[in-house]
Structures are given as C-alpha cells and as structure tokens.
Design a protein around this motif. Structure first.
Motif, mmCIF file in Angstrom:
data_model
loop_
_atom_site.group_PDB
_atom_site.id
_atom_site.type_symbol
_atom_site.label_atom_id
_atom_site.label_comp_id
_atom_site.label_asym_id
_atom_site.label_seq_id
_atom_site.Cartn_x
_atom_site.Cartn_y
_atom_site.Cartn_z
ATOM 1 N N PHE A 1 -46.301 35.170 -4.474
ATOM 2 C CA PHE A 1 -45.312 34.760 -3.485
ATOM 3 C C PHE A 1 -44.060 34.158 -4.123
ATOM 4 N N TRP A 2 -43.025 34.087 -3.324
ATOM 5 C CA TRP A 2 -41.760 33.403 -3.548
ATOM 6 C C TRP A 2 -40.712 34.285 -4.202
ATOM 7 N N GLY A 3 -39.510 34.155 -3.669
ATOM 8 C CA GLY A 3 -38.363 34.871 -4.198
ATOM 9 C C GLY A 3 -37.115 34.494 -3.419
ATOM 10 N N LEU A 4 -35.981 34.920 -3.935
ATOM 11 C CA LEU A 4 -34.708 34.625 -3.301
ATOM 12 C C LEU A 4 -33.729 35.746 -3.615
ATOM 13 N N ASN A 5 -32.953 36.146 -2.606
ATOM 14 C CA ASN A 5 -31.964 37.207 -2.779
ATOM 15 C C ASN A 5 -30.659 36.823 -2.097
ATOM 16 N N LEU A 6 -29.552 37.186 -2.754
ATOM 17 C CA LEU A 6 -28.224 37.005 -2.181
ATOM 18 C C LEU A 6 -27.481 38.320 -2.330
ATOM 19 N N GLY A 7 -26.916 38.831 -1.234
ATOM 20 C CA GLY A 7 -26.264 40.133 -1.304
ATOM 21 C C GLY A 7 -25.111 40.264 -0.337
ATOM 22 N N LEU A 8 -24.340 41.342 -0.507
ATOM 23 C CA LEU A 8 -23.234 41.677 0.373
ATOM 24 C C LEU A 8 -23.373 43.136 0.806
ATOM 25 N N ASP A 9 -23.178 43.384 2.099
ATOM 26 C CA ASP A 9 -23.141 44.744 2.643
ATOM 27 C C ASP A 9 -21.694 45.098 2.974
ATOM 28 N N TYR A 10 -21.266 46.279 2.556
ATOM 29 C CA TYR A 10 -19.929 46.771 2.897
ATOM 30 C C TYR A 10 -20.070 48.108 3.602
ATOM 31 N N TYR A 11 -19.629 48.185 4.870
ATOM 32 C CA TYR A 11 -19.738 49.417 5.646
ATOM 33 C C TYR A 11 -18.567 50.334 5.311
ATOM 34 N N HIS A 12 -18.880 51.427 4.592
ATOM 35 C CA HIS A 12 -17.836 52.403 4.285
ATOM 36 C C HIS A 12 -17.753 53.487 5.355
ATOM 37 N N SER A 13 -18.693 53.469 6.305
ATOM 38 C CA SER A 13 -18.590 54.278 7.519
ATOM 39 C C SER A 13 -19.401 53.563 8.588
ATOM 40 N N GLN A 14 -19.417 54.104 9.803
ATOM 41 C CA GLN A 14 -20.082 53.404 10.900
ATOM 42 C C GLN A 14 -21.575 53.244 10.663
ATOM 43 N N ARG A 15 -22.199 54.191 9.985
ATOM 44 C CA ARG A 15 -23.648 54.164 9.812
ATOM 45 C C ARG A 15 -24.086 54.175 8.351
ATOM 46 N N GLN A 16 -23.180 53.886 7.428
ATOM 47 C CA GLN A 16 -23.538 53.796 6.018
ATOM 48 C C GLN A 16 -22.877 52.573 5.391
ATOM 49 N N PHE A 17 -23.607 51.921 4.470
ATOM 50 C CA PHE A 17 -23.043 50.748 3.824
ATOM 51 C C PHE A 17 -23.575 50.626 2.389
ATOM 52 N N PHE A 18 -22.713 50.080 1.532
ATOM 53 C CA PHE A 18 -23.099 49.739 0.171
ATOM 54 C C PHE A 18 -23.671 48.317 0.174
ATOM 55 N N THR A 19 -24.682 48.082 -0.660
ATOM 56 C CA THR A 19 -25.227 46.737 -0.839
ATOM 57 C C THR A 19 -25.239 46.395 -2.317
ATOM 58 N N ILE A 20 -24.685 45.243 -2.661
ATOM 59 C CA ILE A 20 -24.787 44.705 -4.009
ATOM 60 C C ILE A 20 -25.512 43.376 -3.909
ATOM 61 N N GLY A 21 -26.499 43.149 -4.796
ATOM 62 C CA GLY A 21 -27.296 41.937 -4.657
ATOM 63 C C GLY A 21 -27.837 41.444 -5.981
ATOM 64 N N ILE A 22 -28.183 40.163 -6.006
ATOM 65 C CA ILE A 22 -28.888 39.564 -7.133
ATOM 66 C C ILE A 22 -30.156 38.910 -6.588
ATOM 67 N N SER A 23 -31.252 39.036 -7.330
ATOM 68 C CA SER A 23 -32.545 38.591 -6.813
ATOM 69 C C SER A 23 -33.386 37.959 -7.912
ATOM 70 N N TRP A 24 -34.255 37.061 -7.472
ATOM 71 C CA TRP A 24 -35.300 36.512 -8.341
ATOM 72 C C TRP A 24 -36.595 36.513 -7.541
ATOM 73 N N VAL A 25 -37.698 36.975 -8.177
ATOM 74 C CA VAL A 25 -38.989 37.032 -7.498
ATOM 75 C C VAL A 25 -40.077 36.562 -8.458
ATOM 76 N N SER A 26 -41.195 36.103 -7.887
ATOM 77 C CA SER A 26 -42.309 35.629 -8.712
ATOM 78 C C SER A 26 -43.630 36.035 -8.069
ATOM 79 N N ASP A 27 -44.710 35.756 -8.793
ATOM 80 C CA ASP A 27 -46.059 36.033 -8.273
ATOM 81 C C ASP A 27 -46.851 34.748 -8.111
ATOM 82 N N PHE A 28 -46.147 33.637 -7.794
ATOM 83 C CA PHE A 28 -46.841 32.359 -7.652
ATOM 84 C C PHE A 28 -47.913 32.486 -6.575
#
Length: 326
Positions: free
Chosen positions: A177-204
């Motif tokens: 368990f446990w993790g954290l993510n921060l990201g941004l979505d950019y809609y380049h059309s009405q039904r499509q978007f780019f996502t850029i993100g940074i994440s950290w996850v663990s197996d605690f």
C-alpha cells in the motif's frame, strides 16, 4: 395500596419497549431524518438554454442553472430549448445515498422506516446538456471537454503490485500500500487529452496510518517515475497509453527487535533506472473523483549489466481531477 394486575404491568413494559424500538428506528432512518423534501439539480450546457419544469422556467447564466425539485418515485420531465431547438427529457428517480447508507449506519434497519417516504429518492445532482446545430443531448457526466482545458490531478495509487528483478537477485514480487501522484491533463481535443505526471509508490504492508514495530528480515519495494500519456475519453471511461521513466528500489533490511532469528544475509539496497510504457484506465464516479487501474511495464535498464528485463507495477488509483483552466 392496591397492586396493579400482572397483565397491566406486562402491557406497560411492552408499550415502553415498543416506543423505544420505534424511537431507535426513527433515529436510524437516514433518509427520513437527513434528506429534505426537495433536492437541487445543477445543469451545465454548452450554450445558453431555457429549462421548463412544470410551472418553473429558468434560463442558464454562464451556461449554468440550478433547479429545485420535489423528491418523488417518478421520472422528472423537463423541456430544454434554444432559439431553434426544443427537446423533452426525462430524469429517472433513484435511491439517495442516505437511503443506502442505512446498510452501514444501522445494518439496514433504517430502510424499513424509509420504505414509504419519498425522501428516500433523489435525481442526478448534475446534468450536462450538449447542444449542436441539429440536436440536444444530455447525460449525468461530462462527455467531453473544451479544447485547451487543463486539469490538475491529485491521486493516491494506494494498492500496488510489484514485479522487480534487482541485479543478481532474481525475481521479487509483492503487493502493498501507499503512493502519491501529481499530474496535469491537457485537452488537445474534446475527447482526448495529454497527461504528464510524477509518482511515488510503495509496497508497505499496512493500508492505514498506524505505528508499526518491525522485527526480523523485511523486503521493501518502491518506485518513483515520471510519465507521459495520451488518453481517450469514452463516456465515463478514459483509456491511455504512453511512456514512463522509472527508478525502482528493492531494499532488504534487518530489524533487531523482539529477539528475531539472526539474519540470513547482509542488509542491501539495490536500485535501477528502467524505461517502459504506461497504460492508465479510469472510471469517473463523480464530478471530480475517478477510480483507476494503472499498468506500467518496463523493459530496458540502461545502467544494468543485464539491460533487457521485464518488470512491472500494477496500481489501483484513487484520483481527484480539478479544473485549472477552461
């Protein structure tokens, strides 16, 4: 003093017990107590519209309008109009979450009290109306967004399953368990978007915040990664594909507490950089909340002697998306 007949005493006690049970039932009927007789529906539209519901008529302001309606076990009929189009729509009644919360709050007893009250019902809290040149359509979720919209994503990849292959160690697997993510979505059309993100996850191994005393040998896995994906919005679903740059860590520790058996080897920590793909999939449950499944396989480790190895991370993610720019 004359004593009361035994039947009178029994009747009196039964009456008191019945009154107490009734009071407890009323106190545990969530919908009857907490729901008001009316509820609000918020309408969002792609352009200015007029909404007629029985004797009520309202116009959207900044493509938004709020309508107060009575709770009933019947569909709500509305007429939606523009300057050139008109459409009659029906919004189905459904059980409110407070009616269903009786299952948790009182084991379902409150449902018996809520059974015959219209307060147990509600309607979709948000209705999205899409207007085109020839058609008016609607749904209770956002079917598409405006080109150029930017959303902030905050998420908890809370359940994580690892397959790692530290150099000279063989395959290591674990789920925790446990993790954290921060990201941004950019809609380049009405039904499509780019996502850029940074994440950290663990197996605690503890799913909730708690003080933990560790003893003996323990293998810990964690991963940090940056990702970029293109995503398609399909109704409530979004499906994506992209690339991930990853740092995987396998950590073998020994905790000398509570007289554990002696360690079988020296403590060691191994990390590696890995390149691969990411495949996120989400289902929209509310205006902001999404439930997701992330599959992140990696294949190439440029700094390792054994450069080509398959590893993966599979996460169940709880995500909140907040609009930053329309």
């Amino acid at each position: 003093m004359k004593s009361r007949p035994i039947q009178t005493l029994i009747y009196s006690k039964m009456k008191k017990a019945l009154s107490l049970v009734t009071a407890l039932l009323l106190l545990t009927s969530c919908a009857t107590i907490f729901n008001e007789s009316h509820t609000n529906i918020t309408f969002y539209s792609t352009e200015a519209i007029q909404i007629v519901c029985k004797q009520d008529t309202l116009n959207t302001i900044d493509n938004k309008a709020i309508l107060q309606v009575e709770r009933k076990n019947e569909p709500l009929q509305l007429t939606v109009s523009t300057d050139s189009l008109s459409k009659t729509i029906e919004i189905e009644a459904k059980h409110s979450y407070r009616y269903w919360s009786n299952l948790i709050a009182n084991g379902g007893i409150g449902m018996l009290v809520d059974k015959n009250t219209p307060k147990r019902y509600t309607y979709a809290h948000r209705i999205y109306i899409n207007v085109t040149d020839t058609l008016i359509s609607y749904s209770n979720y956002i079917q598409g967004k405006s080109k150029g919209e930017i959303d902030l994503t905050l998420s908890l990849p809370h359940l994580n399953s690892f397959l790692l292959k530290p150099e000279n160690e063989g395959a290591k697997t674990n789920t925790g368990f446990w993790g954290l993510n921060l990201g941004l979505d950019y809609y380049h059309s009405q039904r499509q978007f780019f996502t850029i993100g940074i994440s950290w996850v663990s197996d605690f191994f503890v799913p909730l915040p708690a003080a933990v005393d560790l003893s003996g040998e323990l293998e810990l896995m964690s991963s940090s990664y940056a990702s970029f994906s293109n995503n398609h919005k399909l109704g409530r679903f979004s499906l994506g594909y992209g690339f991930a740059y990853t740092k995987n860590i396998w950590d073998f520790k020994y905790f000398d507490r509570f007289d554990p058996p002696p360690p079988t080897r020296e403590a060691v920590k191994k990390s590696s950089i890995a390149l691969g793909f990411i495949f996120p999939a989400y289902f929209q449950l509310g205006k902001h909340f999404n439930l997701g499944l992330i599959y992140r396989p990696t294949f190439f480790r440029p700094e390792m002697t054994d450069k080509f190895q398959y590893e993966h991370l599979i996460s169940i993610d709880f995500a909140w998306k907040i609009r930053l720019k329309q």
